[in-house]
Design an enzyme around this catalytic site. Structure first.
Site, short mmCIF file in Angstrom:
data_model
loop_
_atom_site.label_atom_id
_atom_site.label_comp_id
_atom_site.label_asym_id
_atom_site.label_seq_id
_atom_site.Cartn_x
_atom_site.Cartn_y
_atom_site.Cartn_z
N VAL A 57 9.53 -49.39 12.91
CA VAL A 57 9.73 -50.81 13.17
C VAL A 57 9.71 -51.53 11.82
O VAL A 57 8.67 -51.57 11.16
CB VAL A 57 8.63 -51.38 14.11
CG1 VAL A 57 8.85 -52.88 14.34
CG2 VAL A 57 8.61 -50.64 15.44
N GLU A 58 10.88 -52.03 11.42
CA GLU A 58 10.99 -52.66 10.10
C GLU A 58 10.75 -54.16 10.18
O GLU A 58 10.62 -54.73 11.27
CB GLU A 58 12.36 -52.34 9.49
CG GLU A 58 12.52 -50.83 9.28
CD GLU A 58 13.80 -50.42 8.60
OE1 GLU A 58 14.74 -51.24 8.49
OE2 GLU A 58 13.86 -49.25 8.16
N ALA A 69 11.52 -58.04 7.85
CA ALA A 69 12.24 -58.70 6.76
C ALA A 69 11.39 -58.72 5.49
O ALA A 69 11.93 -58.76 4.38
CB ALA A 69 12.64 -60.11 7.17
N VAL A 70 10.07 -58.70 5.66
CA VAL A 70 9.18 -58.47 4.51
C VAL A 70 9.02 -56.95 4.44
O VAL A 70 8.18 -56.36 5.13
CB VAL A 70 7.84 -59.20 4.69
CG1 VAL A 70 6.92 -58.95 3.52
CG2 VAL A 70 8.08 -60.70 4.86
N CYS A 83 6.10 -46.96 10.01
CA CYS A 83 6.79 -45.69 10.24
C CYS A 83 6.58 -45.20 11.68
O CYS A 83 5.58 -45.55 12.33
CB CYS A 83 6.29 -44.61 9.30
SG CYS A 83 6.77 -44.82 7.60
N GLU A 105 5.72 -42.22 12.77
CA GLU A 105 4.53 -41.37 12.95
C GLU A 105 3.28 -42.23 13.10
O GLU A 105 2.43 -41.99 13.97
CB GLU A 105 4.32 -40.44 11.75
CG GLU A 105 5.47 -39.51 11.46
CD GLU A 105 6.48 -40.10 10.51
OE1 GLU A 105 6.88 -41.27 10.68
OE2 GLU A 105 6.91 -39.39 9.59
N CYS A 114 1.91 -41.75 5.90
CA CYS A 114 1.77 -41.15 7.24
C CYS A 114 0.96 -39.86 7.18
O CYS A 114 0.17 -39.58 8.08
CB CYS A 114 3.14 -40.90 7.86
SG CYS A 114 3.89 -42.45 8.41
N1 THU Z 1 10.41 -43.61 8.01
C1 THU Z 1 9.64 -43.19 9.06
O1 THU Z 1 9.49 -43.90 10.07
N2 THU Z 1 9.07 -41.98 8.98
C2 THU Z 1 9.27 -41.08 7.98
O2 THU Z 1 8.81 -39.97 8.06
C3 THU Z 1 10.06 -41.47 6.81
C4 THU Z 1 10.57 -42.85 6.80
C5 THU Z 1 11.11 -44.89 8.14
C6 THU Z 1 10.54 -46.03 7.36
C7 THU Z 1 11.78 -46.92 7.22
O3 THU Z 1 11.92 -47.71 8.38
C8 THU Z 1 12.94 -45.94 7.18
O4 THU Z 1 12.45 -44.73 7.71
C9 THU Z 1 13.51 -45.71 5.79
O5 THU Z 1 12.50 -45.42 4.88
#
Ligand code: THU
Length: 158
Positions: free
Chosen positions: A54-55, A57-58, A64, A66, A101
Site C-alpha cells: 500500500v503506497e 504520495a509521501v 510492504c 509482507e 520486512c
Molecule cells: N515491495 C513489497 O511490498 N515487498 C517487497 O518484498 C519488495 C517491495 C513494494 C514496496 C513498493 O510498494 C514497491 O514494492 C516497490 O518498491
C-alpha cells in the site's frame, strides 16, 4: 474439511499459500511504483493471513506486502509463523523481501520459511535466519550489559 486444511506445515499448504498471495496481489495499491506485491503468511494456528503493498504520495510511508500480512496476523492474535510466501509480477526473477520486512518477520521468529516466488510459481526457499544473518532481535535487548560502579552507564539527561 480435512486435517490438512488447518495444518501449519508449509509443505502441506504451499499451493494454497501461493494462490492466496497471488489473489491479494491484485489488491495492491501501487500507483507510484506500479510494482504489485502479495504476501501470505501461515500462522502456527493454521490460519493464512494476507497482505499487499500500500503506497502513499509521501513515498516513505509505503507499507510492504509482507509487513501488512504480519501486522494483520498479529492484530488477529497470531504471533508465530511457519512460512511467508511472496509473489510479484517479475517474470524472470524471484521477489525477495526488503531489509525492513526481514527485520519485522525476524521479530516473530528466525525459523520461519520464506518462499520467494517467480510468476511461474517456482520459488526459492530460505529461512529468516539465512536471510538475516547476525540480525538484531528481541533477544539482543536481553543480553548482559556493562555495569560501572554497580549501575548501568547513565544516559545524558538534558
Ligand atoms: N515491495 C513489497 O511490498 N515487498 C517487497 O518484498 C519488495 C517491495 C513494494 C514496496 C513498493 O510498494 C514497491 O514494492 C516497490 O518498491
Amino acid at each position: 474439511m480435512g486435517d490438512s486444511d488447518h495444518s501449519s506445515d508449509p509443505s502441506v499448504r504451499l499451493e494454497e499459500l501461493i494462490d492466496e498471495s497471488v489473489k491479494v496481489k491484485r489488491r495492491a495499491y501501487c500507483p507510484y511504483s506500479k510494482f504489485p506485491v502479495g504476501a501470505a503468511v501461515l500462522g502456527c494456528d493454521g490460519r493464512i493471513y494476507t497482505g499487499c503493498n500500500v503506497e502513499c504520495a509521501v513515498y516513505p510511508l509505503t507499507m510492504c506486502a509482507e509487513r501488512n500480512a504480519i501486522t494483520k496476523a498479529v492484530s488477529e492474535g497470531c504471533k508465530k509463523f511457519t512460512a511467508v510466501v511472496i509473489t510479484s509480477d517479475l517474470k524472470n526473477s524471484i521477489i525477495t523481501p526488503c531489509g525492513a520486512c526481514r527485520q519485522i518477520i525476524a521479530e516473530f521468529g528466525m525459523d520461519a520459511e520464506v518462499y520467494m516466488t517467480k510468476s511461474d510459481r517456482s520459488y526459492t526457499k530460505l529461512t529468516l535466519r539465512e536471510l538475516l544473518p547476525l540480525g538484531f532481535g528481541p533477544d539482543s535487548l536481553q543480553e548482559e550489559k556493562i555495569i560501572v560502579n554497580g549501575a548501568p552507564i547513565p544516559t545524558i539527561q538534558q
